[in-house]
Structure formats: structure tokens, C-alpha cells
Write an enzyme that holds these catalytic residues in place. Structure first.
Site, mmCIF file in Angstrom:
data_model
loop_
_atom_site.group_PDB
_atom_site.id
_atom_site.type_symbol
_atom_site.label_atom_id
_atom_site.label_comp_id
_atom_site.label_asym_id
_atom_site.label_seq_id
_atom_site.Cartn_x
_atom_site.Cartn_y
_atom_site.Cartn_z
ATOM 1 N N LYS A 76 48.193 18.264 13.376
ATOM 2 C CA LYS A 76 47.092 17.710 14.183
ATOM 3 C C LYS A 76 47.485 17.601 15.658
ATOM 4 O O LYS A 76 46.704 17.954 16.535
ATOM 5 C CB LYS A 76 46.688 16.340 13.624
ATOM 6 C CG LYS A 76 46.142 16.396 12.197
ATOM 7 C CD LYS A 76 45.599 15.063 11.729
ATOM 8 C CE LYS A 76 46.685 14.022 11.555
ATOM 9 N NZ LYS A 76 47.644 14.390 10.484
ATOM 10 N N THR A 77 48.679 17.104 15.928
ATOM 11 C CA THR A 77 49.132 16.997 17.319
ATOM 12 C C THR A 77 49.271 18.382 17.942
ATOM 13 O O THR A 77 48.890 18.602 19.098
ATOM 14 C CB THR A 77 50.480 16.253 17.390
ATOM 15 O OG1 THR A 77 50.334 14.959 16.815
ATOM 16 C CG2 THR A 77 50.939 16.114 18.837
ATOM 17 N N ASP A 121 45.892 9.605 18.698
ATOM 18 C CA ASP A 121 46.442 9.674 17.348
ATOM 19 C C ASP A 121 46.152 8.381 16.594
ATOM 20 O O ASP A 121 46.051 7.311 17.198
ATOM 21 C CB ASP A 121 47.951 9.913 17.424
ATOM 22 C CG ASP A 121 48.523 10.433 16.118
ATOM 23 O OD1 ASP A 121 47.732 10.801 15.229
ATOM 24 O OD2 ASP A 121 49.756 10.475 15.984
ATOM 25 N N THR A 170 44.801 9.922 9.609
ATOM 26 C CA THR A 170 45.214 10.191 8.237
ATOM 27 C C THR A 170 44.263 9.542 7.244
ATOM 28 O O THR A 170 44.380 9.778 6.042
ATOM 29 C CB THR A 170 46.637 9.650 7.994
ATOM 30 O OG1 THR A 170 46.674 8.248 8.331
ATOM 31 C CG2 THR A 170 47.651 10.390 8.864
ATOM 32 N N ARG A 229 56.049 20.068 8.664
ATOM 33 C CA ARG A 229 57.084 19.201 9.249
ATOM 34 C C ARG A 229 58.252 19.040 8.290
ATOM 35 O O ARG A 229 59.420 19.078 8.700
ATOM 36 C CB ARG A 229 56.485 17.834 9.594
ATOM 37 C CG ARG A 229 57.516 16.825 10.141
ATOM 38 C CD ARG A 229 56.859 15.525 10.503
ATOM 39 N NE ARG A 229 55.984 15.691 11.643
ATOM 40 C CZ ARG A 229 54.954 14.899 11.919
ATOM 41 N NH1 ARG A 229 54.649 13.911 11.088
ATOM 42 N NH2 ARG A 229 54.214 15.099 12.994
#
Length: 356
Positions: A76-77, A121, A170, A229
Site C-alpha cells: 500500500k505504501t 496510513d 488494514t 514484505r
């Protein structure tokens, strides 16, 4: 350091956690793709977002506000930074927990440049007063700044330059409908398939100047919980092992041996995950058992079991949440190499208390 004696449970838990620590943030900055063409996976999201951004550039306008939802570690980032790069605009990064007062948000909004991208975020954790101020800012590019208190308070309208808000969450269900409705484009980030993670690993290995065989990448991808990640984190740990214990080349055997040291099994379960399953199977016969009882048996907090271990176990089909409590599935018995009780094997869903 003796690699064969490494049994740090905390390190094993963090290794497959989807949240980013300082090391992850530093490495992700170096590995992050710069445009949509480099971004791997999320095919539908990339296609839809590409149309949104191209249309905005053709009109010479700022892009619509974008809401990205999904589990941590899915990109997302990265997508927010790609949006800014594709629009040729600067980006401002903050988070919901950092905005506890409407004044905090007003200070950020009033300093934005025209066309700038504001990445927010964990937007669902923003305070309610700031959230209500954001409604007007997103829709009318204006905020009302309250000066004074009580009956003498005055609302001063403050015009804002057009900007693009990219919200990430999230837990999309926690966003109030008025906020969700103000996003022009919403996208849900899905977990990655192993083949996609293999491409991520090969790209990262090339940037990190790590030699890796296709079978080695496949071994890491299969244990990465569908999350880039985690795949990049496992790659770094396997790289370290290969440099110390081998010639630096990551093969399937080297990857498997390295991840065995870090207690990450072939399905991506770590010490905590296996501890929950073992307690459920060995102590409670596969369940059903209450969450609090299960947490005590594992020696962890209830929230840790519920929020850290259970989501992945449920997604993998190893554990089920039922009104009566947590229940292990047949796949859990198979994964741990245990034989289920006859009631589990026959699938009647009830424990045979007297062995009859």
C-alpha cells in the site's frame, strides 16, 4: 555465533510478522519499485489505477482520492509513492494515530502544495474530529478553522489547493461510510500467489546482488505467507545463512536449512503458530476450546493468539472459529504429523468421550 544453535523465539516470531521494523523500512526504500510497470502482482488494482492516473494526467487535473485496503506488507505504501511519481507530484506521509486533533490535520492540509499527494496510513485510527474535518477537505478542498472557545468561537474558512489523498487501512470495515464514499477509487490488496512472490524475490535478489537459483526462490516464496514484505525479509535471512554456511549461492537446500534455523516451516508457520496448533491438538483433542483457555495453554496473551496467530492459521485452513470455540481442521493433524481422534477422522464433529 553458532548458527545450528540459534533458537531465539522472538526473532522467529518477528521473521514472519507482516509489520515493518526499522530494517524492513530501510530495505524497502531501496527495493521499492518506482512505477506501475515495475510493480509486481495486484494485476487488477494496477490496471484500474493506471486508468485513473492516465485520465487525470490527460485532463491536467489532480487524481481522485484513493483508498487502499488490505493486510500489512502487500504494497500500500509503495503504491502511494508510485501514484505521486506517476503524477509528477511530491508526497507527504503521515498516519492516523499521529493525527489526534483537528488542528493537527489542519496544519498538514494548509501546508500542501497544489497537486501534492497526502498518504495517510492506518486512516481508520484517526480521531473523530479530524475525520470530520477531512470530509470537507476531500470534497470541497476547504476546511473551517475554529478560533476561540465557547460562544465567542469563530469559524474561519481556509481554502486548500487541490490535492490527492491516498488512505491506507488494514480494516476497511472500521471506516465510516461518509469517509469511504469520498474516495473516488477504492482497491483491496490481495495476498500474493507463490509465482508472484518468486518474481518479487528474484527482483530483490538482483538489487541486493544475491545469487539465487529458481528452486531457492520457490522455497522462500512458499514460506512467505503470500506477503512480499515477509518474502524480502526471509530472503535477507537466507542470504546471511548462505554467506556464512555456504558459498553465498541460495539453493533449495540452503533456503530450507536456513529457514529451519529460524523455525519457519514449509507452510510458513513459526514457533507461535505451531505452538497454538500443538496445544489445540495435543491438549484439547482438536477442540472446540475457548480462546482464553487456548492462550493460557500456549503461554501468550489472548490478543496475541487472536490477532497474530489465528488469521494466518484460519486462512491456511488449519483452524476454524466456531460458536463453541476454536477447532482444528483435518489439515492441522496432517501438517503436524499427528493422528486425529476417531471422531475427527470420521467428521462427525463431536468428541467421543467414552471411546465407543
Amino acid at each position: 555465533m553458532n548458527w545450528d544453535d540459534t533458537t531465539d523465539a522472538d526473532a522467529a516470531e518477528r521473521l514472519v510478522g507482516a509489520s515493518a521494523d526499522r530494517e524492513d523500512q530501510a530495505v524497502e526504500a531501496a527495493l521499492r519499485p518506482k512505477d506501475l510497470g515495475e510493480f509486481i502482482g495486484q494485476e487488477k488494482v494496477r490496471e484500474q489505477l493506471d486508468l485513473v492516473l492516465r485520465a487525470a494526467r490527460a485532463r491536467g487535473a489532480t487524481a481522485d482520492h484513493v483508498l487502499l485496503s488490505g493486510a500489512p506488507g502487500l504494497g500500500k505504501t509503495t503504491l502511494s509513492m508510485i501514484i505521486a511519481a506517476e503524477m509528477g507530484a511530491p508526497i507527504r506521509i503521515t498516519s492516523g494515530p499521529a493525527i489526534q486533533h483537528a488542528g493537527d490535520l489542519a496544519a498538514i492540509l494548509s501546508s500542501l502544495q497544489e497537486g501534492e499527494v497526502l498518504f495517510l496510513d492506518e486512516i481508520h485510527r484517526m480521531s473523530r474530529p479530524a475525520e470530520e474535518m477531512l470530509y470537507m477537505a476531500m470534497e470541497d478542498f476547504r476546511v473551517d478553522v475554529i478560533v476561540g472557545k465557547g460562544p465567542g468561537a469563530t469559524a474561519i474558512p481556509l481554502e486548500l489547493p487541490p490535492f490527492t489523498l491516498v488512505g491506507a487501512t488494514t480494516r476497511a470495515g472500521l471506516l465510516p461510510p461518509p469517509l469511504r464514499d469520498r474516495f473516488g477509487f477504492t482497491a483491496h490488496m490481495e495476498f500474493y500467489e507463490p509465482a508472484e512472490l518468486e518474481r518479487v524475490i528474484h527482483r530483490s535478489a538482483n538489487l541486493l546482488e544475491v545469487e539465487i537459483e529458481p528452486e531457492g526462490a520457490a522455497e522462500i516464496a512458499g514460506r512467505s505467507r503470500g506477503t512480499p514484505r515477509i518474502a524480502n525479509r526471509l530472503l535477507r535471512r537466507v542470504r546471511d545463512y548462505a554467506q556464512v554456511k555456504a558459498d553465498g549461492l541460495i539453493t533449495r537446500d540452503i533456503a530450507a536449512a536456513a529457514l529451519a534455523v529460524y523455525e519457519v516451516d514449509e507452510r510458513g508457520l513459526d514457533r507461535l503458530d505451531r505452538g497454538v496448533l500443538e496445544a489445540l491438538l495435543k491438549l484439547f483433542g482438536g477442540g472446540p476450546v475457548g480462546l482464553s483457555t487456548l492462550a493460557v495453554a500456549v503461554g501468550e496473551e489472548r490478543e496475541t493468539v487472536e490477532e497474530v496467530a489465528e488469521p494466518f492459521l484460519v486462512r491456511e485452513g488449519l483452524l476454524a472459529r466456531t460458536p463453541r470455540g476454536r477447532v482444528a481442521t483435518p489439515a492441522a493433524w496432517v501438517h503436524l504429523g499427528l493422528t486425529p481422534p476417531r471422531s475427527q477422522a470420521t467428521g462427525n464433529g463431536q468428541q467421543d468421550l467414552f471411546g465407543a
